[in-house]
Write a protein that holds these residues in place. Structure first.
Motif, PDB file in Angstrom:
ATOM      1  N   ARG A 198      -7.061  -6.964  -3.153  1.00 55.67           N
ATOM      2  CA  ARG A 198      -5.688  -6.437  -3.093  1.00 55.67           C
ATOM      3  C   ARG A 198      -4.987  -6.867  -1.810  1.00 55.67           C
ATOM      4  N   TYR A 250       1.743  -2.423   4.002  1.00 53.07           N
ATOM      5  CA  TYR A 250       0.797  -1.908   3.003  1.00 53.07           C
ATOM      6  C   TYR A 250       0.394  -0.507   3.450  1.00 53.07           C
ATOM      7  N   GLU A 263      -2.682   2.554  -5.878  1.00 54.67           N
ATOM      8  CA  GLU A 263      -1.884   1.450  -6.396  1.00 54.67           C
ATOM      9  C   GLU A 263      -0.828   1.121  -5.352  1.00 54.67           C
ATOM     10  N   TYR A 264      -0.541  -0.175  -5.205  1.00 53.85           N
ATOM     11  CA  TYR A 264       0.492  -0.614  -4.267  1.00 53.85           C
ATOM     12  C   TYR A 264       1.763  -0.942  -5.036  1.00 53.85           C
ATOM     13  N   ASN A 295       0.594  -6.516  -7.349  1.00 53.19           N
ATOM     14  CA  ASN A 295      -0.705  -5.859  -7.232  1.00 53.19           C
ATOM     15  C   ASN A 295      -0.921  -4.857  -8.359  1.00 53.19           C
ATOM     16  N   VAL A 548      -5.101  -4.624  -8.688  1.00 53.59           N
ATOM     17  CA  VAL A 548      -6.138  -5.095  -7.760  1.00 53.59           C
ATOM     18  C   VAL A 548      -6.674  -3.972  -6.861  1.00 53.59           C
ATOM     19  N   GLU A 549      -5.897  -2.892  -6.705  1.00 54.61           N
ATOM     20  CA  GLU A 549      -6.454  -1.723  -6.027  1.00 54.61           C
ATOM     21  C   GLU A 549      -7.622  -1.163  -6.842  1.00 54.61           C
ATOM     22  N   ASP A 552     -10.740  -3.379  -6.604  1.00 57.78           N
ATOM     23  CA  ASP A 552     -11.449  -3.239  -5.325  1.00 57.78           C
ATOM     24  C   ASP A 552     -12.257  -1.947  -5.242  1.00 57.78           C
TER      25      ASP A 552
END
Ligand SMILES: [Cu+2]
Length: 563
Positions: A198, A250, A263-264, A295, A548-549, A552
């Motif tokens: 992420r 971030y 989540e971003y 993301n 992608v969070e 990871d």
């Protein structure tokens, strides 16, 4: 047993509560008012004009270095430090935060190297969570060709190389570009470092990989009758937040001892690496090749009047174009579309991003504007006069019946508490392998979503056919089979179905590598587990959520193709 998690997902007032875990104030604490940046005052970067088309280091070879650069992503912002793939050009031709494209030929393999020339440890603007990384705050890179049909040790694969590649290390890979598994299509390569994907992607490590063939040449005219040349335009959409000093922002968690966030979501939209750009077009047909490079944000795009005629998603040209009003694209999904601006001469259009409709579910705060499209009044080259009725060389996905069906659960554990994580099959990434398809066979994989949100599930190695989505009583299934970390894999949810399987969306006509697994449904995909020519089983790959969070922490599992 009703756990706190179950209550959050299914309790009274659930529809309001569902959005809570990831939209608390922590996600936007200290957010500067960057959403005030003036929109549509800078041109969209294009290949050769802001995006570098990569040059060979030798015949059919590329030698990339991951380096840090700085670019001004908007005239009202200071320069932003970025991580980028340098083809040896020094990246003078990169204008924004997305600036590299490889153009490859289906059937012609490539040898590629990636040398890590980034800082040895993460800078302050990239908040690594050392609970999730193999080597603390060391920058460990690994490049994955998303959509690649390659040997496991060329995949950029955290099951093979969990520690990735540190400062000065070089990752060497062989990309087969084998036919038919790697047909003309838009792939991308991006970082896949374990526990840090992420962050490495957020920092800029993502690039386009365009495959051509004798039909889809990229030139105009071509045998398919689709737009090409200057009328074929990549649109890579990514949302970001900025700090006042120009660095990407971030956010970090406000849970004690935790840095990772669920989540971003950005409050600024970037297309091809520039903030809210504009694009001048002529009143004729165009081809847009759209990638959701966010993301976590699921896009729902339209451009006002014109219809999208979709010709491809992830896995190669379809047999016919399909008209689409709104493109609903989860992270990593691609949409290759033809748009006819002939009747919009002189008009100014805006590509808008709407809240996706159910059953797609996401806690994202709204970010409605994407980019502006200014339609001129004169045509310099007429191009195709109509949308083709069929697409030469294309195919719909149509695999033979599976030899087996695997049930893979999607679980979210301890939301908003220090141990918060997501998983597949109630297992961690490091737990022993449970999915072992035999080389050359067709299998159905059923993603059983027990969470409140849509997860875009991505398989390495294979593209797949979407078979359908079946509504089911997730709560009853979960209460019947719940284990310590959610429901284990391998349990057929069919007895809990509440209706018949719904067919795939028209935009799922062809092969895909990422599928939306919506809440309240189990989603069935079908894939043939071939290996590249000359590559022998066993070979181990991964599949994972492409939020992608989630990937990871820890919604990713290995699978092994066995002899
Ligand atoms: Cu997910």
């Amino acid at each position: 047993m009703i756990t706190r998690r179950s209550f959050l997902k299914y309790g009274a007032g659930a529809s309001a509560a569902l959005a809570l875990p990831w939209t608390g104030p922590q996600a936007f604490a200290a957010r500067p008012a960057r959403s005030m940046l003036t929109k549509y005052i800078q041109p969209l970067p294009l290949p050769g004009a802001g995006i570098v088309v990569a040059s060979f280091s030798d015949t059919n070879q590329y030698a990339f270095k991951q380096i840090e650069i700085a670019r001004q992503l908007h005239p009202e912002l200071p320069p932003t430090p970025l991580w980028a793939y340098d083809d040896g050009s020094g990246l003078d031709g990169q204008a924004g935060s997305f600036g590299m494209a490889v153009v490859a030929q289906s059937g012609t393999p490539l040898d590629v190297s990636y040398t890590n020339n980034l800082p040895e440890t993460y800078p302050d603007w990239i908040p690594v969570d050392t609970n999730l990384t193999p080597l603390g705050n060391q920058v460990r890179l690994m490049t994955h060709l998303h959509g690649g049909f390659v040997a496991a040790d060329s995949d950029g694969n955290p099951a093979v190389t969990p520690d990735g590649f540190g400062f000065g290390d070089t990752q060497m890979v062989h990309y087969t570009n084998q036919i038919p598994q790697m047909p003309a299509s838009l792939l991308w390569f991006h970082d896949h470092g374990l526990g840090a994907t992420r962050l490495n992607v957020f920092a800029g490590l993502a690039a386009a990989y365009i495959l051509r063939d004798e039909f889809d040449t990229g030139n105009e005219p071509n045998l398919i009758g689709i737009p090409g040349g200057a009328y074929e335009i990549p649109l890579v959409i990514q949302d970001r937040q900025f700090n006042p000093d120009g660095t990407f922002l971030y956010p970090t968690s406000d849970i004690e001892g935790v840095t990772w966030i669920g989540e971003y979501f950005g409050d600024v939209m970037l297309v091809n690496g520039k903030v809210w750009p504009f694009l001048n077009v002529e009143p004729r047909v165009y081809r847009f090749r759209i990638l959701n490079g966010c993301n976590a944000r699921i896009l729902n795009l339209d451009i006002g009047g014109p219809t999208f005629w979709q010709i491809c998603a992830e896995g190669g040209m379809w047999d016919i174009p399909v008209p689409v009003k709104n493109l609903v694209m989860a992270p990593a999904e691609r949409a290759d579309v033809i748009v006819d601006f002939t009747n919009f001469a002189g008009r100014t259009l805006v590509m808008m991003n709407h809240k996706p409709r159910r059953p797609v579910s996401t806690p994202a705060p709204q970010l409605p504007q994407v980019m502006q499209i200014r339609v001129g009044t004169t045509v310099s080259q007429p191009g195709p006069s109509s949308i083709p009725s069929s697409l030469l060389g294309g195919r719909a996905a149509n695999l033979s019946n599976p030899v087996t069906t695997r049930y893979i659960t999607l679980n979210e554990i301890d939301v908003d508490e220090p141990p918060w994580f997501l998983n597949l099959n109630g297992l961690h990434f490091e737990d022993s392998i449970t999915e072992t398809p035999q080389g050359g066979t067709v299998e159905d994989w059923v993603y059983v979503n027990l969470t409140a949100d849509t997860h875009p599930m991505h398989t390495h190695l294979v593209t797949f056919q979407v078979i359908g989505r079946t509504p089911f009583d997730a709560q009853a299934y979960e209460e019947t089979y719940e284990g310590p970390h959610g429901v284990p894999g391998g349990i057929d949810p069919t007895p809990f179905a509440t209706g018949p399987m719904e067919p795939p969306d028209p935009t799922e006509r062809g092969f895909k590598d990422t599928v939306k697994a919506n809440p309240g449904y189990f989603t069935t995909i079908r894939a043939k587990f071939d290996l590249p020519t000359g590559v022998n089983a066993p070979q181990t790959y991964v599949h994972h959520c492409h939020i992608v969070e989630h990937e990871d922490n820890d919604m990713m599992r290995p699978f092994t193709v066995i002899p």
